[in-house]
Scaffold this active site. Structure first.
Site, PDB file in Angstrom:
ATOM      1  CG  MET A  95      13.518   5.728 -27.841  1.00 28.23           C
ATOM      2  SD  MET A  95      14.516   7.192 -27.459  1.00 28.23           S
ATOM      3  CE  MET A  95      12.132   7.650 -27.191  1.00 28.23           C
ATOM      4  CG  HIS A 114      16.949  15.333 -25.880  1.00 28.44           C
ATOM      5  ND1 HIS A 114      17.355  13.765 -25.119  1.00 28.44           N
ATOM      6  CD2 HIS A 114      17.126  15.860 -24.995  1.00 28.44           C
ATOM      7  CE1 HIS A 114      17.251  13.919 -24.155  1.00 28.44           C
ATOM      8  NE2 HIS A 114      16.934  14.849 -23.665  1.00 28.44           N
ATOM      9  CD  GLU A 152      33.032  10.843 -28.678  1.00 29.25           C
ATOM     10  OE1 GLU A 152      32.585  11.041 -29.783  1.00 29.25           O
ATOM     11  OE2 GLU A 152      33.884  11.833 -27.993  1.00 29.25           O
ATOM     12  CD  GLU A 182       0.470  19.791 -30.761  1.00 28.18           C
ATOM     13  OE1 GLU A 182      -0.535  19.261 -30.761  1.00 28.18           O
ATOM     14  OE2 GLU A 182       0.601  21.203 -30.079  1.00 28.18           O
TER      15      GLU A 182
HETATM   16  C1  GAR Z   1      10.344  12.183 -29.516  1.00 27.82           C
HETATM   17  O1  GAR Z   1      10.269  13.183 -28.265  1.00 27.82           O
HETATM   18  C2  GAR Z   1      11.820  12.925 -29.501  1.00 27.82           C
HETATM   19  O2  GAR Z   1      12.497  13.875 -29.011  1.00 27.82           O
HETATM   20  C3  GAR Z   1      12.759  11.390 -28.211  1.00 27.82           C
HETATM   21  O3  GAR Z   1      11.024  10.643 -28.399  1.00 27.82           O
HETATM   22  C4  GAR Z   1      10.060  11.334 -28.722  1.00 27.82           C
HETATM   23  C5  GAR Z   1       9.812   9.819 -30.092  1.00 27.82           C
HETATM   24  O4  GAR Z   1       8.604  10.021 -30.779  1.00 27.82           O
HETATM   25  N1  GAR Z   1      13.885  11.099 -27.464  1.00 27.82           N
HETATM   26  C6  GAR Z   1      14.888  10.581 -27.327  1.00 27.82           C
HETATM   27  O5  GAR Z   1      13.982  10.682 -26.161  1.00 27.82           O
HETATM   28  C7  GAR Z   1      16.116  10.184 -28.055  1.00 27.82           C
HETATM   29  N2  GAR Z   1      16.659  10.255 -26.290  1.00 27.82           N
HETATM   30  P1  GAR Z   1       7.975  10.254 -32.068  1.00 27.82           P
HETATM   31  O6  GAR Z   1       9.048   8.388 -32.629  1.00 27.82           O
HETATM   32  O7  GAR Z   1       6.321  10.703 -32.358  1.00 27.82           O
HETATM   33  O8  GAR Z   1       8.900  10.929 -33.380  1.00 27.82           O
END
Ligand code: GAR
Length: 203
Positions: A95, A114, A152, A182
């Site tokens: 993140m 994403h 970038e 899932e």
């Molecule tokens: C997931 O849904 C991933 O796609 C999202 O955060 C979650 C993390 O879950 N990522 C983003 O939003 C990045 N922009 P996890 O820690 O259980 O894999």
């Protein structure tokens, strides 16, 4: 060369269900051309670190607050990647936005998952549950997940794989997030990782 595997670093911030999907895919033979060498977290409390340790994978925590700047934070990550000869970086629920200096160093060597069908609901500010909240507010009937190369532009790199998921009546951001994970993320992230590892080792 037979038996050659791309060395993978997975970068995480939270629960690590996508990391778990990668570990499971490695164990079940979906990922055969790469090996998860290490996991890097930017959050010392991330449950993803426990998942990595349980799987016997080396872990590193790199904290921007402790290091004082984005540059020092990224330099810390680069040292770990270099010292371990990493070929591919997989952002699995990571993140934090990486600078151009970082992304250009690893062109076509960083993947991200994403939780939407890019170009919908993506870019700066769209992460985690916020993405699903925005999709529900817009009233879309179909959403999904995307795996793409990182450049970038936040969520702007070349798309590698996508999978659609239907929004259901009465969905909350939480129920939608779970279904997208899932039915899309946990499937396409390992597949895309295998695909890119195959390309790397065949070079
Ligand atoms: C997931 O849904 C991933 O796609 C999202 O955060 C979650 C993390 O879950 N990522 C983003 O939003 C990045 N922009 P996890 O820690 O259980 O894999």
């Amino acid at each position: 060369m037979t038996g050659k595997k791309a060395k993978i670093a997975v970068m995480v911030s939270g629960g690590g269900t996508n990391l778990q999907a990668l570990i499971d895919a490695q164990n079940s033979g979906i990922i055969t051309s790469g090996k998860i060498e290490l996991v890097i977290s930017n959050n010392a409390d991330a449950y993803a670190l426990t998942r990595a340790r349980n799987a016997g994978i080396k872990t590193f925590t790199v904290l921007k607050k402790q290091l004082g700047s984005q540059e020092a934070f990224e330099d810390g990550i680069i040292s770990i990647l270099d010292e371990n000869g990493i070929d591919l970086i997989v952002l699995a629920g990571f993140m934090s936005i990486l600078s151009e200096k970082f992304t250009s160093r690893y062109e076509k060597r960083i993947l991200n998952v994403h939780p939407s069908l890019i170009p919908s609901f993506c870019g700066e500010g769209f992460y985690g549950l916020r993405v699903h909240r925005a999709a529900l507010e817009k009233g879309v009937k179909v959403t999904g997940a995307t795996v793409h190369f990182v450049n970038e532009i936040p969520d702007g790199g070349e798309i590698i794989m996508q999978k659609a998921v239907e929004v259901e009546e009465g969905d909350t951001p939480e129920t939608l997030q779970r279904r997208v994970m899932e039915n899309a993320e946990w499937i396409i992230l390992p597949k895309a990782t295998q695909k890119v590892c195959e390309q790397i080792i065949s070079k």
